[in-house]
Scaffold this active site. Structure first.
Site, PDB file in Angstrom:
ATOM      1  N   SER A  84       0.853  -1.198   0.000  1.00 25.74           N
ATOM      2  CA  SER A  84       0.000   0.000   0.000  1.00 25.74           C
ATOM      3  C   SER A  84       0.880   1.237   0.000  1.00 25.74           C
ATOM      4  CB  SER A  84      -0.886   0.015   1.248  1.00 25.74           C
ATOM      5  OG  SER A  84      -1.382   1.326   1.439  1.00 25.74           O
ATOM      6  N   HIS A 119      -1.086  -1.335  -4.321  1.00 21.95           N
ATOM      7  CA  HIS A 119      -2.381  -1.058  -3.688  1.00 21.95           C
ATOM      8  C   HIS A 119      -2.475   0.453  -3.480  1.00 21.95           C
ATOM      9  CE1 HIS A 119      -5.944  -2.099  -1.264  1.00 21.95           C
ATOM     10  NE2 HIS A 119      -5.537  -1.183  -0.401  1.00 21.95           N
ATOM     11  N   ASP A 172      -4.560   3.497  -2.121  1.00 23.06           N
ATOM     12  CA  ASP A 172      -5.626   3.848  -1.175  1.00 23.06           C
ATOM     13  C   ASP A 172      -6.118   5.269  -1.399  1.00 23.06           C
ATOM     14  OD1 ASP A 172      -6.027   1.569   0.597  1.00 23.06           O
ATOM     15  OD2 ASP A 172      -3.953   1.889   1.227  1.00 23.06           O
ATOM     16  N   MET A 183      -8.690   8.180  -0.418  1.00 19.03           N
ATOM     17  CA  MET A 183      -9.548   8.597   0.707  1.00 19.03           C
ATOM     18  C   MET A 183     -10.052  10.011   0.480  1.00 19.03           C
ATOM     19  SD  MET A 183      -7.178   7.301   3.804  1.00 19.03           S
ATOM     20  CE  MET A 183      -6.563   5.627   3.889  1.00 19.03           C
ATOM     21  N   HIS A 237      -8.173   1.017  -4.182  1.00 16.60           N
ATOM     22  CA  HIS A 237      -9.119   0.839  -3.069  1.00 16.60           C
ATOM     23  C   HIS A 237      -9.769   2.190  -2.798  1.00 16.60           C
ATOM     24  CE1 HIS A 237      -9.549  -0.140   1.545  1.00 16.60           C
ATOM     25  NE2 HIS A 237     -10.715   0.021   0.954  1.00 16.60           N
ATOM     26  N   MET A 242     -11.936   4.511  -0.809  1.00 12.02           N
ATOM     27  CA  MET A 242     -12.628   4.777   0.460  1.00 12.02           C
ATOM     28  C   MET A 242     -13.297   6.132   0.308  1.00 12.02           C
ATOM     29  SD  MET A 242      -9.621   3.310   2.888  1.00 12.02           S
ATOM     30  CE  MET A 242      -8.469   3.340   1.528  1.00 12.02           C
ATOM     31  N   MET A 279     -11.675  -5.641   5.504  1.00 11.03           N
ATOM     32  CA  MET A 279     -10.833  -4.698   6.252  1.00 11.03           C
ATOM     33  C   MET A 279     -10.508  -5.304   7.611  1.00 11.03           C
ATOM     34  SD  MET A 279     -10.135  -2.106   4.354  1.00 11.03           S
ATOM     35  CE  MET A 279      -9.162  -1.298   5.634  1.00 11.03           C
ATOM     36  N   ASP A 298      -6.716  -6.293   4.478  1.00 12.94           N
ATOM     37  CA  ASP A 298      -6.065  -4.979   4.436  1.00 12.94           C
ATOM     38  C   ASP A 298      -6.078  -4.354   5.824  1.00 12.94           C
ATOM     39  OD1 ASP A 298      -5.143  -2.475   3.800  1.00 12.94           O
ATOM     40  OD2 ASP A 298      -6.791  -1.941   2.464  1.00 12.94           O
TER      41      ASP A 298
HETATM   42  C1  DX5 Z   1      -6.253   1.627   5.553  1.00 13.22           C
HETATM   43  C2  DX5 Z   1      -5.739   1.292   4.174  1.00 13.22           C
HETATM   44  C3  DX5 Z   1      -4.637   0.292   4.179  1.00 13.22           C
HETATM   45  C4  DX5 Z   1      -3.403   0.705   4.946  1.00 13.22           C
HETATM   46  C5  DX5 Z   1      -2.606  -0.514   5.312  1.00 13.22           C
HETATM   47  O1  DX5 Z   1      -7.427   2.353   5.424  1.00 13.22           O
HETATM   48  O2  DX5 Z   1      -6.778   0.766   3.356  1.00 13.22           O
HETATM   49  O3  DX5 Z   1      -4.289  -0.112   2.859  1.00 13.22           O
HETATM   50  O4  DX5 Z   1      -2.609   1.610   4.252  1.00 13.22           O
HETATM   51  O5  DX5 Z   1      -1.517  -0.111   6.073  1.00 13.22           O
HETATM   52  P1  DX5 Z   1      -0.869  -1.059   7.198  1.00 13.22           P
HETATM   53  O6  DX5 Z   1      -0.373  -2.281   6.487  1.00 13.22           O
HETATM   54  O7  DX5 Z   1       0.205  -0.212   7.751  1.00 13.22           O
HETATM   55  O8  DX5 Z   1      -1.966  -1.386   8.180  1.00 13.22           O
HETATM   56 ZN    ZN Z   2      -6.440  -0.304   1.334  1.00  7.80          ZN
END
Ligand code: DX5
Ligand code: ZN
Length: 216
Positions: free
Chosen positions: A9, A34, A36, A38, A67, A69, A138, A172
C-alpha cells in the site's frame, strides 16, 4: 492452495519521492500496487486521487489495485479506469447503489472488488461473491496505515472462503509476518501491507518474509 499475492500500500510510502519507492518495489519483484484513495468524508483522512494514479501508471508497469474509500464511487470510477486502474474496490457502506457500481466497473472492463468495514455483517456481502472478482475484508478501521490487526475479522474471511472457494479474498490493515499467516490460513490470497513493507530497509526481504510467513 491459491497463489499468495502481496500488495504494497503506497499510503505508507514517502510521497516526496514516491517513484523511487515504486522503482524499489519493482526491483523487489512486486507486480501489484495497492492505491488507497480517501476523500476525507467516507473516512476521516485525505490521501490522493486520479492525478497521482495517472502519473504512477504512466511511469511503471505494475497492476494498479485501487481501493476507493469514498462516499460516491460511481461518480469517479471512470476517471480512475482512464487513469490506469486495473482493479477497483469500493465499499458496500458507500452511498451509491452497489449493484449499479459493480456493473459500471465491469462495463469499463475493469476488475471489481467490494470491501467491508469491520462493523459490517458478512452475510450482507455473501450474495455478491458470485458477481465480483474480489472481496476485501478490512482488518482495521479504514482511514490510516499502521494500525493493529483485528483478529475477529478472520472469521469473516473463513466464512467467505467456505461459501465460495474460487473468489479472491484480500485482507487490508495490520498485516505483518504473523498476521499474514493467520489470514492465509483463514483463506485470504491477496495481502495488503503498508507499514510492514515501507518501514523495512530492504523491500525484497520484507516481501519475501511476508510470502514465507504463509508456508505453514
Ligand atoms: C487503511 C488502508 C490500508 C493501509 C494498510 O485504510 O486501506 O491499505 O494503508 O496499512 P498497514 O499495512 O500499515 O496497516
Ligand atoms: Zn487499502
Amino acid at each position: 492452495m491459491k497463489n499468495i499475492n502481496i500488495c504494497p500500500s503506497i499510503l505508507s510510502a514517502n510521497f516526496a519521492c514516491l517513484m523511487d519507492d515504486v522503482v524499489r518495489l519493482e526491483k523487489a519483484g512486486v507486480d501489484i500496487l495497492h492505491v488507497d484513495v480517501m476523500d476525507g468524508h467516507f473516512v476521516p483522512n485525505i490521501s490522493f486521487g486520479v492525478p497521482v494514479l495517472n502519473s504512477l501508471s504512466d511511469a511503471c508497469n505494475m497492476f494498479m489495485d485501487v481501493h476507493l474509500m469514498i462516499t460516491n464511487p460511481i461518480k469517479y470510477v471512470k476517471s480512475f479506469v482512464d487513469a490506469g486502474a486495473d482493479s477497483i474496490t469500493f465499499h458496500v457502506e458507500c452511498d451509491d447503489d452497489v449493484d449499479a457500481c459493480i456493473k459500471y466497473i465491469h462495463d469499463l472492463n475493469c476488475r471489481c472488488g467490494i470491501a467491508i468495514k469491520p462493523a459490517t455483517d458478512i452475510d450482507f456481502i455473501l450474495p455478491y461473491t458470485s458477481i465480483v472478482d474480489m472481496i476485501l475484508v478490512m482488518t482495521v478501521e479504514p482511514g490510516f496505515g499502521g494500525q493493529a490487526f483485528m483478529p475477529d475479522m478472520l472469521q469473516k474471511v473463513r466464512k467467505i472462503r467456505n461459501f465460495n472457494s474460487d473468489i479472491d479474498i484480500q485482507v487490508d490493515g495490520g498485516i505483518n509476518c504473523e498476521t499474514a499467516r493467520y489470514a492465509v490460513d483463514a483463506g485470504a490470497n491477496f495481502l495488503v501491507a503498508g507499514s510492514a513493507i515501507f518501514r523495512a530497509k530492504n523491500f525484497e526481504k520484507a516481501v519475501k518474509s511476508l510470502k514465507e510467513a504463509n508456508i505453514s
